[in-house]
Design a protein around this motif. Sequence first.
Motif, PDB file in Angstrom:
ATOM      1  N   GLU A  32       1.003  -1.115  -0.120  1.00 58.81           N
ATOM      2  CA  GLU A  32       0.149  -0.102   0.089  1.00 58.81           C
ATOM      3  C   GLU A  32       0.972   1.331  -0.147  1.00 58.81           C
ATOM      4  O   GLU A  32       0.707   2.677  -0.456  1.00 58.81           O
ATOM      5  CB  GLU A  32      -0.849  -0.127   1.188  1.00 58.81           C
ATOM      6  N   GLU A 172     -16.458  -6.427   1.847  1.00 56.09           N
ATOM      7  CA  GLU A 172     -14.912  -5.690   1.968  1.00 56.09           C
ATOM      8  C   GLU A 172     -14.212  -5.403   1.293  1.00 56.09           C
ATOM      9  O   GLU A 172     -14.637  -5.917   0.214  1.00 56.09           O
ATOM     10  CB  GLU A 172     -14.394  -7.602   2.985  1.00 56.09           C
ATOM     11  N   HIS A 173     -13.612  -3.857   2.197  1.00 54.76           N
ATOM     12  CA  HIS A 173     -13.753  -3.704   1.072  1.00 54.76           C
ATOM     13  C   HIS A 173     -12.439  -2.839   1.759  1.00 54.76           C
ATOM     14  O   HIS A 173     -12.671  -2.525   3.119  1.00 54.76           O
ATOM     15  CB  HIS A 173     -13.938  -2.338  -0.028  1.00 54.76           C
ATOM     16  N   ASN A 174     -11.312  -1.807   0.925  1.00 57.62           N
ATOM     17  CA  ASN A 174     -10.200  -1.305   1.729  1.00 57.62           C
ATOM     18  C   ASN A 174     -10.978   0.127   1.772  1.00 57.62           C
ATOM     19  O   ASN A 174     -11.779   0.740   1.149  1.00 57.62           O
ATOM     20  CB  ASN A 174      -8.965  -1.109   1.008  1.00 57.62           C
ATOM     21  N   ASP A 191      -4.470   7.845   4.467  1.00 58.09           N
ATOM     22  CA  ASP A 191      -5.393   7.118   5.344  1.00 58.09           C
ATOM     23  C   ASP A 191      -6.890   7.887   6.074  1.00 58.09           C
ATOM     24  O   ASP A 191      -6.349   8.850   5.802  1.00 58.09           O
ATOM     25  CB  ASP A 191      -4.646   7.050   6.574  1.00 58.09           C
TER      26      ASP A 191
END
Length: 210
Positions: A32, A172-174, A191
């Motif tokens: 990331e 589900e996900h970032n 972030d």
Amino acid sequence: MLRTAVASALLLLGGWAAAGWLTYDFQVWTDEGARRLQVALRPVEAPPVSVQGPAGSSHLAALLAEVGGATIVNFVYTRCVTVCLSLGGGFQQLQAALQADRAAGSASRVGLLSISFDNARDDPAALQAYAQRLRADPALWRFVRVPDTAQQQHLLRTLGVVVTPDGRGDFEHNAALLVFDARARMVRIFDLAEQQLALDFARHLSARSP
């Protein structure tokens, strides 16, 4: 003994060089982190996808250009009760800051855009209801989806957004804050905890835009 020491030293130097190459001279240590550095060095142009929301249909690039400065983007789905709550709350705080700028007479050309990836449920009416629950100011914060599934998947892949159905109707996900310039290029990724940094960067970017 000397030969062993020399071989060990060469292995150490080789490992150090490899680590430096893999981490961009030790600037990042995760996939990331590497992705975010790559975006900062080489902005990613949003693909030409059509979007749809309460205000009608448009193209993503046109929507991003309308602001004229910078747009902070997140990806959500309206039924989410986990990370999307944090994303929505964070955008509410960003909206309050932008409203304060406007009230003080120093409005910046920064907008907010939430893109849903749940086409099965998040039609324009659902997006409108979601916006109302979050008390979104339509002049600052817009909501859209990408109705064409192929275009949606292309957009997610291009921007590095990972979305996985959990088999129970949820995902589900970032989660991150993506900053786009007026040319529809993703230029930074932050972030959730860095929303002030995202806002400050977007303000700076908008001030530099012609």
